[in-house]
Design an enzyme around this catalytic site. Sequence first.
Site, PDB file in Angstrom:
ATOM      1  N   ASP A   1       0.830  -1.377   0.021  1.00 12.39           N
ATOM      2  CA  ASP A   1      -0.009  -0.028   0.153  1.00 12.39           C
ATOM      3  C   ASP A   1       0.960   1.330  -0.096  1.00 12.39           C
ATOM      4  O   ASP A   1       2.080   1.252   0.218  1.00 12.39           O
ATOM      5  CB  ASP A   1      -0.910   0.029   1.092  1.00 12.39           C
ATOM      6  CG  ASP A   1      -2.274   0.766   0.825  1.00 12.39           C
ATOM      7  OD1 ASP A   1      -2.110   1.671  -0.227  1.00 12.39           O
ATOM      8  OD2 ASP A   1      -3.256   0.792   1.620  1.00 12.39           O
TER       9      ASP A   1
HETATM   10  C1  BGC Z   1      -5.114   3.217   0.068  1.00 12.03           C
HETATM   11  C2  BGC Z   1      -5.422   2.164  -0.831  1.00 12.03           C
HETATM   12  C3  BGC Z   1      -5.180   2.624  -2.220  1.00 12.03           C
HETATM   13  C4  BGC Z   1      -3.964   3.197  -2.432  1.00 12.03           C
HETATM   14  C5  BGC Z   1      -3.740   3.931  -3.771  1.00 12.03           C
HETATM   15  C6  BGC Z   1      -3.939   3.913  -0.274  1.00 12.03           C
HETATM   16  O1  BGC Z   1      -4.008   5.069   0.918  1.00 12.03           O
HETATM   17  O2  BGC Z   1      -5.022   2.299   1.289  1.00 12.03           O
HETATM   18  O3  BGC Z   1      -6.546   1.311  -0.716  1.00 12.03           O
HETATM   19  O4  BGC Z   1      -5.408   1.770  -3.244  1.00 12.03           O
HETATM   20  O5  BGC Z   1      -3.831   4.298  -1.379  1.00 12.03           O
HETATM   21  O6  BGC Z   1      -4.579   5.067  -4.069  1.00 12.03           O
END
Ligand code: BGC
Length: 719
Positions: free
Chosen positions: A265
């Site tokens: 993530d």
């Molecule tokens: C979130 C994810 C997301 C990623 C990309 C993160 O902050 O937890 O769910 O896919 O950002 O935008």
Amino acid sequence: MTDKQIRELLASMSLEEKLGEMTQMAPNFFGTEDSVDLTGPMKQMNLRSEDVAYLGSTLNAFGAEKLIQMQKEHMARQPHHIPLMFMADVIHGLKTIYPIPLAMGCSFDTGLMEEAAAMAARESAVTGVHLTFSPMADLVRDPRWGRVMESPGEDPVLNARMTEAAVRGYQGDDIAAPDRIASCFKHFGGYGASEAGRDYNTVDISDGTLREFYLTAYKAAVDAGAAMAMTSFNTIDRIPASGNKKMFRKILREEWGFDGVAITDFSAIHEMIAHGIAADGKEAARYALEAGADIEMMSAHYLNYARELIEEGKVDIGLIDEAVLRILQLKNKLGLFENPFKGADPDKEKEVHLCKEHLELARRAAARSIVLLKNEGGLLPLAKDAKVGLAGPFADSVDVLGGWAFADSAERATLLNGLKEHGVNITATAMTQRMGAMQRGIMDVEDQTAELTALADCDVVIAGVGEHPEDTGESASKTVLRLSHNQEKMLERLHDMGKKVIAVIFSGRPMEIRPVLPFCDAVVQAWFLGIEAGPAIADVLCGDVNPSGRLSMSFPQTVGQVPVYYNHMNTGRPLAGKPHRFVSCYLDCPNEPLFPFGYGLSYSEYRYSGLSVEKAVDAEDGTMLKVSVDVENVSDVAGRETIQLYIHDVVASVVRPVKELKDFVQVDLGAHEKKTVSFKVTREMLSYWNNQARVFEPGDFEIMVGHSSEELLTARVTL
Ligand code: BGC
């Protein structure tokens, strides 16, 4: 390309190129104007401009023309002309926004979920996106956590079914097809159990709970062939997920046979320093490489430190090659080496986005996701000649799409628009000032209750209330789940004026609505339903659609009960039938939620009878029991009923939940129609994780079938 060619390509790549493939950066790194909300430590990334030529993917860039251009420029710079992979958070539709996943969970309609995901795939593919960071398979029990809106809810089986349906919808049979995209399930794992519902917080759950509840839907994503897995921000057993070997190497890859790509993530590798398990970025990179995180999202520790780690003998180059091979294989499966632009097509984009067929689907999905919680005296559907007043901050608000909505305009989505389209006789409106977001420091709407006298002549008032969508989703945890003070005051005032009140609640989580229930004659849980929210709500309010949604997450009586979920374990001192002292209960509140999982009313009334449970062993498909029940629509209105089957293992070698959903079916029943519905209960459904393995233990089982997790017919059987 053949696998052999992919391996040859890998062998000819420099280490820097490989590390670039393993790094994902936002589109602004590529010199476009886009910027994303950067929570990551961009300044500390120490990236050189030549590194950008090696990057393997980017996130949240949209627009066919732009992505075609970006791809061309990138491939010209990349030494082997390896195309970029465009990934994005297409969570509930790209332009044609459909309901938030928690609401889709309430539809209990897996076919609908698949159709909706396929629509999102079509719209994403024509815009040039190759992969979506969806579905979020995190099981959720705590409505304080803002991200419950992104999950199908609290039940492992419903979650798993919705998750696999979403994966199928995005990917179809072939992710190279011009109208399909790859799916990345997330957040592996257990992110939904963030302590106290506070985002990014510690997760500390037993192995048994993890395996039986939290891991089920991720496993379903793997079995459905999801191309990618994303790590979570939380720790699991005190190790951050992005560096967690047990989760990624052992469970995901060894046990489940996942051979897709793992991505971290957003800046999660860097965050291992703040977690306090890595002294610096170099150590964080090593942990993530060892755990098998193939792509680092939005931090550059692989690029900055992997060479040193290899030269010092701390990391084997084999780990890098293995990761890059998986990434290249995914690009190949997407067909990017043959056609780096894949489905991107500016003309088709105009045709497909928000096309009639998509809007119709979004409306159907929205109407099916609505849950009718209360309907005293059959107030709904609205009488045709009713003089209707409209009030509340969501009466005429476009803020009803829900988080992760990249739509340009939502004028159609307002409740007012939907009611107007249906020709509802709106005679007056009051206190309709739109809700602001707590994220922006706005805690309530203005107290305009004095204005409500304008509604004096109305027979019934529809009150659009709720929470701002920005106060749901990522980084939107709350400790108070009640409607804001002035919204509660408004509902009370309307009731005191003698009005019949229909509350339509817009929220991304179950809210604490017990204090306002006495003021509302009808309550419609509308969640955030997307681009067709208003028309779909009006479909239900006016009776064109008979509501059939069921809660995918329990509604607490009070936040003090949280987490409150239906499939809890029994205690040694259960409340039922015992005196009230020294049993497991609260002094000031029942144990049960206000509205349980699986609950939802309709304009029809259903009667269940004749539950029959027969032993019927079929070694081939694992069937052990055949269950049937008669369901009769005893009303004059045709409707759709969701019939739920639960089991309870009475005595087992580890404590079992009081009930567990194992299957459900939906049937359409005409007025006064009766149908017999059958289920097969398999050995797998009766098995559980005994702290070492999944086992079936013979003994007594209760089989329960009915309308919700609390309204059930029960039979007992010995196996
Ligand atoms: C979130 C994810 C997301 C990623 C990309 C993160 O902050 O937890 O769910 O896919 O950002 O935008």
